[in-house]
Design an enzyme around this catalytic site. Structure first.
Site, PDB file in Angstrom:
ATOM      1  N   ASP A 415       0.861  -1.131  -0.006  1.00 30.93           N
ATOM      2  CA  ASP A 415      -0.413  -0.153   0.034  1.00 30.93           C
ATOM      3  C   ASP A 415       0.954   1.373   0.351  1.00 30.93           C
ATOM      4  O   ASP A 415       1.827   1.375   0.980  1.00 30.93           O
ATOM      5  CB  ASP A 415      -0.491  -0.422   1.489  1.00 30.93           C
ATOM      6  N   ASN A 423      -2.683  12.604  -4.047  1.00 28.10           N
ATOM      7  CA  ASN A 423      -3.063  12.688  -5.098  1.00 28.10           C
ATOM      8  C   ASN A 423      -3.613  15.169  -4.700  1.00 28.10           C
ATOM      9  O   ASN A 423      -4.267  15.352  -5.567  1.00 28.10           O
ATOM     10  CB  ASN A 423      -4.803  11.840  -5.367  1.00 28.10           C
ATOM     11  N   HIS A 428      -4.611  14.229  -9.291  1.00 22.63           N
ATOM     12  CA  HIS A 428      -4.862  12.674  -9.418  1.00 22.63           C
ATOM     13  C   HIS A 428      -3.696  12.109 -10.913  1.00 22.63           C
ATOM     14  O   HIS A 428      -3.635  10.831 -10.928  1.00 22.63           O
ATOM     15  CB  HIS A 428      -5.613  12.136 -10.514  1.00 22.63           C
ATOM     16  N   ASP A 432      -1.323   9.163 -10.317  1.00 23.66           N
ATOM     17  CA  ASP A 432      -1.506   7.479 -11.480  1.00 23.66           C
ATOM     18  C   ASP A 432       0.099   7.651 -12.004  1.00 23.66           C
ATOM     19  O   ASP A 432       0.559   6.777 -12.672  1.00 23.66           O
ATOM     20  CB  ASP A 432      -2.519   8.154 -12.845  1.00 23.66           C
ATOM     21  N   GLU A 458      -4.986   2.273  -4.303  1.00 20.99           N
ATOM     22  CA  GLU A 458      -3.327   2.076  -4.187  1.00 20.99           C
ATOM     23  C   GLU A 458      -2.702   1.293  -3.673  1.00 20.99           C
ATOM     24  O   GLU A 458      -1.836   0.885  -3.042  1.00 20.99           O
ATOM     25  CB  GLU A 458      -3.012   3.210  -3.334  1.00 20.99           C
ATOM     26  N   ARG A 478      13.725  -5.397  -0.554  1.00 23.58           N
ATOM     27  CA  ARG A 478      14.312  -5.346  -2.280  1.00 23.58           C
ATOM     28  C   ARG A 478      13.451  -4.042  -2.698  1.00 23.58           C
ATOM     29  O   ARG A 478      13.712  -3.316  -3.459  1.00 23.58           O
ATOM     30  CB  ARG A 478      14.747  -6.661  -3.061  1.00 23.58           C
TER      31      ARG A 478
END
Length: 539
Positions: A415, A423, A428, A432, A458, A478
């Site tokens: 997340d 945003n 937005h 994106d 997300e 990683r």
């Protein structure tokens, strides 16, 4: 004109007996309309097996007269009335045996003014054996029309069938709709002994198609050439043939107009019919007509290289032919990227096998459309990663494999930290870009067997089959570093972002996928509570 008055019969050999009774040949008068005898001389009484004239006059001839004989006599009436004298052979049955007699028939007016037939019986100039007599009777009773003409085409004789169908048309030429054809046939028969053909012939009431058998012969009475013509009405057959030709052409137009490739084989696996669409699908330069008679076994071997599974292509054909059961929608992948759909139909007539029909259809466009919609249904449109639907299906398969203890597997839940703030502050469009950067990082740094998915706004998950728990945690750290070090090239100002990752494993005792995702979700929220930009594990 002879007028006959009915008179009592006189005894034979009496010096005062009528002159006719002294004749050794039978003479009688027959009333054709009423089908009864009006007079018979002594020789006639003997011929007919009658004891007295009254016995013969009272005899019911209509009871034993065939329809063929009745039609033959009815044809005599107008001919006799016109003055014609008819010389023909007749077979009579006065007793149990047939008796052949040459009869000369002429017109006679009876006392009531009606026409009668005077018959003079005599020995024929021909000597006919029993077989010849039977053959003559067969011709008389046959439904086939038989006519005899002299060398110039003048009518000499007809059997009852010809008389009934063509009463007034007497000459050879008059029988034909095409008079030129009649003349050519007369000329041909001067050089050829016989010929057969089909032609449109004239009959009383119209024209009909007849099959003709013509032969040149010699008149046994005059020794001059004559022509024997046998006719059989084939109008119904010609109409059926014409209808079949129309149907055949209609079928050919339909077959050629189809986008379907059609191949009809006989029971020996030789081509009967193929259409142009079939040649186009298989890349044959030859015309469909040139394929007729081709051994399909050879064609199959020559074509198998066009398919991605050539041996399976051949073996499936053999299997279908061996089973002789209808089969539809075999999908064939071709080496040039096309897909063909194949249908097989065995052909049976009255339960007897008569070959089979192959139908091929190019379904490449449909397959590509299906693949496109499948991708659309299973792919996130923004990032190009698998969507939630794809994740659920794949995770379900992994869960079942782990339950069967076939593999071990791990799950990452990722997340983006403070994504709402990105945003809200940058917009937005810039958000994106961050989502796509994360998607590309996952796509470029995971194994081909791993499945990265965007499962929410997300939120991302990575399904990792055949992955040990410790390895999954290493991969998670990683990825975390690679994401934190990456820069999003925003229009206003480049920016960085971090993620929180929860790691868990699939357990054999997990009841379903939700049990796994709940642990991964709990691990991910643990990472956020512990400060974000970190990995948390719950086994």
């Amino acid at each position: 004109m002879t007028i006959f008055h009915d008179a009592p019969h006189a005894a034979a050999c009496d010096a005062d007996a009528p002159l006719l009774d002294r004749l050794q040949t039978p003479v009688w008068i027959f009333d054709i309309e009423q089908e009864r005898m009006r007079y018979a001389n002594a020789a006639a009484l003997k011929f007919w097996g009658a004891d007295t004239p009254q016995d013969l006059y009272a005899r019911d001839f209509s009871a034993t007269m065939s329809e063929t004989t009745r039609r033959r006599l009815a044809d005599y009436l107008p001919r006799l009335a016109s003055g014609e004298v008819i010389d023909e052979h007749w077979s009579f049955y006065p007793g149990d045996q047939a008796v052949s007699l040459h009869c000369r028939c002429s017109h006679l007016v009876m006392s009531d003014g009606r026409s009668g037939m005077l018959v003079e019986g005599g020995d024929s100039a021909l000597s006919l054996d029993a077989s010849s007599l039977r053959a003559l009777e067969a011709v008389r009773h046959s439904p086939m029309m038989a006519s005899v003409f002299d060398g110039q085409g003048r009518l000499l004789a007809r059997n009852p069938a010809a008389l009934e169908a063509r009463g007034e048309l007497a000459s050879f030429e008059a029988c034909f709709s095409d008079r030129d054809l009649a003349e050519r046939l007369l000329q041909r028969l001067e050089d050829e002994p016989r010929t057969s053909l089909e032609a449109i012939m004239r009959i009383d009431g119209g024209e009909r198609w007849h099959h003709l058998d013509l032969c040149r012969a010699t008149d046994p009475e005059t020794g001059l050439p004559m022509i024997v013509m046998g006719e059989l009405d084939i109008t119904a057959r010609k109409a059926l043939e014409a209808a079949q030709r129309v149907s055949q052409r209609q079928l050919e137009v339909v077959i050629e107009g189809l986008d379907l490739g059609l191949l009809l084989e006989d029971e020996q696996r030789r081509v009967i019919v193929a259409n142009q669409a079939f040649c186009d699908l298989f890349g044959f330069d030859a015309s469909p007509e040139s394929l007729a008679g081709l051994d399909c076994r050879e064609a199959v071997q020559a074509s198998k290289g066009k398919f991605t599974e050539p041996d399976a292509f051949v073996s499936r054909i053999e299997e279908l032919i061996g089973a002789r059961r209808k089969q539809t929608r075999d999908l064939l992948a071709m080496t040039d990227g096309r897909f063909l759909e194949r249908c097989y139909t065995p052909l049976f007539v009255a339960d007897e096998y008569h070959g089979h029909l192959w139908v091929y259809r190019d379904v490449t466009r449909q397959k590509r459309q299906q693949a496109y919609w499948a991708r659309q249904a299973s792919t996130d449109p923004l990032t190009g990663l698998a969507n939630r639907r794809s994740f659920d299906e794949a995770a379900g398969e992994v869960t079942r494999s782990v339950q069967r203890e076939e593999i071990e597997a791990a799950l990452l839940m990722i997340d983006i930290d403070r994504f709402k703030a990105i945003n809200d502050s940058l917009g937005h469009a810039e958000g994106d870009k961050g989502l796509n950067l994360l998607a590309n990082t996952l796509r470029n740094n995971l194994r081909p067997s791993d499945l990265p998915c965007r499962t929410g706004g997300e939120e991302f998950m990575v399904l990792m089959p055949d992955m040990a728990t410790e390895e999954a945690e290493t991969v998670a750290w990683r990825l975390l570093r690679q994401i934190a070090e990456a820069t999003v090239d925003a229009e206003e100002l480049p920016f960085h972002f971090t993620v929180s990752i929860g790691v868990t494993r699939f357990r054999p005792n997990d009841a379903n996928v939700q049990a796994v995702t709940q642990r991964a979700d709990a691990a991910m929220y643990q990472a956020k509570r512990e400060g974000r930009n970190r990995v948390a594990v719950r086994w």
